[in-house]
Enzyme design. Structure first.
Site, PDB file in Angstrom:
ATOM      1  CG  ASP A  70      -8.740  -4.886 -10.203  1.00  0.00           C
ATOM      2  OD1 ASP A  70      -9.468  -4.037  -9.653  1.00  0.00           O
ATOM      3  OD2 ASP A  70      -7.838  -4.592 -11.013  1.00  0.00           O
ATOM      4  CG  ASN A  97     -10.197  -0.946   3.822  1.00  0.00           C
ATOM      5  OD1 ASN A  97     -10.065   0.047   4.535  1.00  0.00           O
ATOM      6  ND2 ASN A  97      -9.149  -1.636   3.365  1.00  0.00           N
ATOM      7  CE1 TYR A 166      -8.255   8.600  -0.644  1.00  0.00           C
ATOM      8  CE2 TYR A 166      -8.560  10.569   0.690  1.00  0.00           C
ATOM      9  CZ  TYR A 166      -8.487   9.187   0.584  1.00  0.00           C
ATOM     10  OH  TYR A 166      -8.648   8.400   1.714  1.00  0.00           O
ATOM     11  CE  LYS A 170     -11.429   7.069   0.104  1.00  0.00           C
ATOM     12  NZ  LYS A 170     -11.777   5.662   0.328  1.00  0.00           N
ATOM     13  CB  THR A 201      -2.013   2.712   6.867  1.00  0.00           C
ATOM     14  OG1 THR A 201      -2.233   3.722   5.887  1.00  0.00           O
ATOM     15  CG2 THR A 201      -3.216   2.635   7.791  1.00  0.00           C
TER      16      THR A 201
END
Ligand code: NAD
Length: 273
Positions: A70, A97, A166, A170, A201
């Protein structure tokens, strides 16, 4: 094209069947790198497994080490990096990633739960920090330079409604990339970020489920998200995992040796910064 023979790369969040991490790992293996591939130790057949990725890497003629950890837990990260070096004898490339699952965080800020916020910051920011710290220490000790590649996002340069957690994470990855690039430049360690646009994805299935307006099915919303991404791209299509893996291979290679601290948009012209 990019000769990575003799290099060892660690790619986090690499188990997903159609995920970006797997595509990057396989691309680096095609260029001759040996790979440590990481993900959470949780069975999820939809996601795939590190054993599949390792088998695909071996089929390309390279060595592969699955390392479950993790990335938000320092002890597990330290052990992962130590195991990689014990197995291969060195490390040269890190690709941060791993990303928190998209779901509960995709709501307006006034509805955003603290736990959803924390998970996104923990995986996307703290995970990149812990992995970079462990690998940077090893690269400095090795004394032969190295490459750290952080996966940010188009949402790491531009605010998007319902993406506050998010976007924040980022944007942070881009700032972290610049600071670390300053610190590691004298060790010939390049640190760059990639900012992809929307890629189909498994993740976007989760995003469609979370973001579909009432009365619109997740499948219909997924299609609308894809159409919107295509319409915004000057080059007339959405990003593929291969587009991002190509950029990762370039950044992992000697051919990018004079680039550092950058956040490179791979969006087909949807963003030009
Ligand atoms: P994904 O959700 O399919 O894959 C992320 C992987 O990270 C999963 O395999 C997951 O198990 C793993 N992971 C999650 N928490 C972890 C932890 N604590 N430790 C280790 N592994 C963990 O996502 P993806 O679409 O393949 O995206 C990969 C990266 O690219 C993410 O950082 C994402 O934010 C970024 N990105 C994706 C898109 C897109 O449209 N798909 C666009 C821009 C950026």
């Amino acid at each position: 094209m990019y000769d990575l023979s003799g290099k060892v790369a660690l790619v986090t969040g690499a188990a997903g069947k159609g995920g970006l991490g797997r595509a990057i790992a396989l691309r680096l293996a095609q260029e001759g790198a040996n790979l440590a591939v990481n993900d959470l130790d949780r069975a999820d057949s939809r996601r795939g497994s590190l054993d599949d990725v390792a088998a695909q890497i071996k089929a390309l003629g390279q060595s592969a080490l699955p390392v479950y950890a993790d990335v938000t837990i320092a002890d597990q990260v330290e052990r992962m990096v130590a195991n990689t070096i014990a197995h291969f004898g060195r490390i040269d490339i890190l690709v941060n990633n791993a990303g928190a699952p998209a779901g509960k965080d995709r709501v307006p800020v006034v509805e955003l739960e603290e736990s959803a916020w924390d998970l996104v910051q923990n995986v996307n920011v703290k995970g990149a920090f812990l992995c970079s710290r462990a690998v940077a220490r090893a690269l400095i000790a090795q004394g032969q330079g190295g490459k750290i590649i952080n996966i940010s996002s188009q949402a790491g340069k531009q605010g998007v409604p319902r993406y506050a957690a998010y976007c924040t994470s980022k944007f942070a990855v881009c700032g972290f990339t610049q600071a670390l690039a300053h610190e590691l430049g004298s060790h010939r360690i390049n640190v760059n970020a990639i900012c992809p646009g929307l890629i189909a994805t498994e993740r976007i299935d989760d995003m469609a489920r979370a973001l579909a307006p009432i009365g619109i099915s997740p499948a219909a919303h997924r299609q609308a998200m894809i159409e919107s991404a295509i319409n915004k791209a000057v080059l007339g299509r959405m990003a593929t995992t291969g587009d991002i893996a190509n950029m990762a291979a370039f950044l992992a290679s000697d051919q990018s040796e004079f680039l550092t601290g950058l956040a490179l948009s791979v969006t087909g012209g949807a963003s030009m910064d």
